[in-house]
Design an enzyme around this catalytic site. Structure first.
Site, short mmCIF file in Angstrom:
data_model
loop_
_atom_site.label_atom_id
_atom_site.label_comp_id
_atom_site.label_asym_id
_atom_site.label_seq_id
_atom_site.Cartn_x
_atom_site.Cartn_y
_atom_site.Cartn_z
N HIS A 7 -9.89 -42.61 14.08
CA HIS A 7 -9.47 -41.57 14.89
C HIS A 7 -9.50 -40.07 14.20
CE1 HIS A 7 -6.32 -40.27 17.83
NE2 HIS A 7 -5.59 -39.22 16.81
N GLU A 8 -9.12 -40.05 12.83
CA GLU A 8 -9.11 -38.70 12.26
C GLU A 8 -10.60 -38.49 12.14
OE1 GLU A 8 -6.46 -37.03 11.91
OE2 GLU A 8 -5.38 -38.62 12.31
N HIS A 10 -11.51 -36.22 15.24
CA HIS A 10 -10.96 -34.63 15.08
C HIS A 10 -11.68 -33.99 14.00
CE1 HIS A 10 -7.44 -35.57 17.45
NE2 HIS A 10 -6.77 -36.45 16.47
#
Length: 337
Positions: free
Chosen positions: A17-18, A21
């Protein structure tokens, strides 16, 4: 070991997920101050270029700290100074990566299990199929004169014939043969059978198609559950947190690796959907504020938005504590009772 496996699984999904980003932020030229997995004090840090990469002692999350993400910054590469469309891409990238991970894992599962074909792999002893002369290796091409291209079509057509003679057209050694077993109704499964099992094939194209379809089906299922949560048809007590995840990993591991992979896909999709909900502090909430500020200009200040997100974080922590306590009551207390 189950706890360790659960931690590894959770950290990997947060990492993905990170990473979403992080990658899109870098592609958009946004300055990233730190990329971290875990929360709390760091036990490992490495500076590379302008970014600090760190591992933190509590494996319950992670973050991609961008310049100007939660405060005003004069740096031209700060998040708050980028065009709205670029900020939207950065915010949505985490959930997109979790969604992509879920799809990839479902494709792996589909390829691993294989897809049933219309070729017969096994004929049950003393079954209607055996008595009618159906043999292993036969390829079913029609049921009652209706052409079939998949195993699902085959079972659907046979399943409708309750204790009736079924005309099964098979291809054997290049010849077409018509056989007529009597379909026996199975009370337990509520459909008719003739006693055959399909051969499976491990085709990448079919695995890709089924992986996408199965991910969509899971998404629909989760959407239904969320709707029932808001309408009160499903209680918040049914939600699970870290303790519930550990329990689920343990139960999945008992059934085999494929079930652990399925759980990982389910959790990854869950992260994708939950993070896109329009709630303060979540990526979806930040996207909502991005839209509001695009429309209203400076009427919503950074300070005002920051305070609202802080309240959102506190509410999410409170929900996490509540869910964890319920998990303890459901899964841990009975063990010591």
């Amino acid at each position: 070991m189950t706890i360790i496996y659960a931690i590894i699984l959770f950290c990997l999904l947060i990492f993905v997920h990170e990473l979403g980003h992080f990658i899109v932020a870098k592609l958009c030229g946004v300055k990233v101050n730190e990329f971290a997995i875990g929360m709390g004090p760091a036990f490992f840090q490495k500076q590379k270029g302008e970014t600090v990469y760190s591992l933190r002692i509590f494996p319950i999350g992670g973050f991609c700290a961008m310049e100007g993400e939660d405060e005003d910054s004069d740096d031209e590469r700060a998040f708050n100074n980028q065009p709205a469309w670029q900020r939207a891409l950065v915010l949505a990238a985490g959930s997109f990566m979790n969604l992509l991970t879920a799809v990839i894992l479902m494709i792996i599962i589909s390829f691993w299990i294989g897809q049933p074909t219309t070729v017969i792999n096994e004929v049950t002893d003393n079954s209607p199929a055996q008595e009618a002369g159906i043999m292993t290796g036969d390829r079913i091409i029609a049921i009652n004169g209706t052409s079939v291209d998949s195993w699902n079509e085959t079972t659907a057509l046979i399943g409708k014939e309750k204790n009736k003679e079924v005309e099964v057209t098979v291809e054997r050694d290049g010849n077409r043969i018509v056989l007529t077993p009597i379909a026996e109704f199975d009370e337990k499964e509520q459909r008719s059978k003739i006693g055959i099992r399909p051969a499976t094939e491990h085709a990448p194209a079919a695995a890709l198609e089924n992986g996408v379809k199965n991910t969509w089906n899971m998404t629909v299922m989760m959407g239904k559950v969320l709707k029932e949560l808001f309408t009160g048809d499903v209680s918040v007590k049914e939600l699970s947190g870290p303790v519930g995840i550990v329990y689920a990993v343990n139960e999945s591991a008992k059934s085999g690796v494929i079930y652990v992979i399925y759980l990982a896909s389910l959790l990854s999709l869950n992260l994708a959907i939950m993070n896109m909900l329009p709630f303060p502090a979540l990526d979806g909430g930040r996207l909502v504020f991005l839209l509001i500020r695009k429309v209203s200009g400076k009427r919503v200040t950074d300070e005002m938005e920051g305070k609202i997100h802080f309240v959102g974080i506190m509410l999410l922590f409170a929900l996490m504590i509540y869910v964890t306590w319920n998990d303890i009551i459901r899964f841990i207390v009975p063990v010591f009772s």
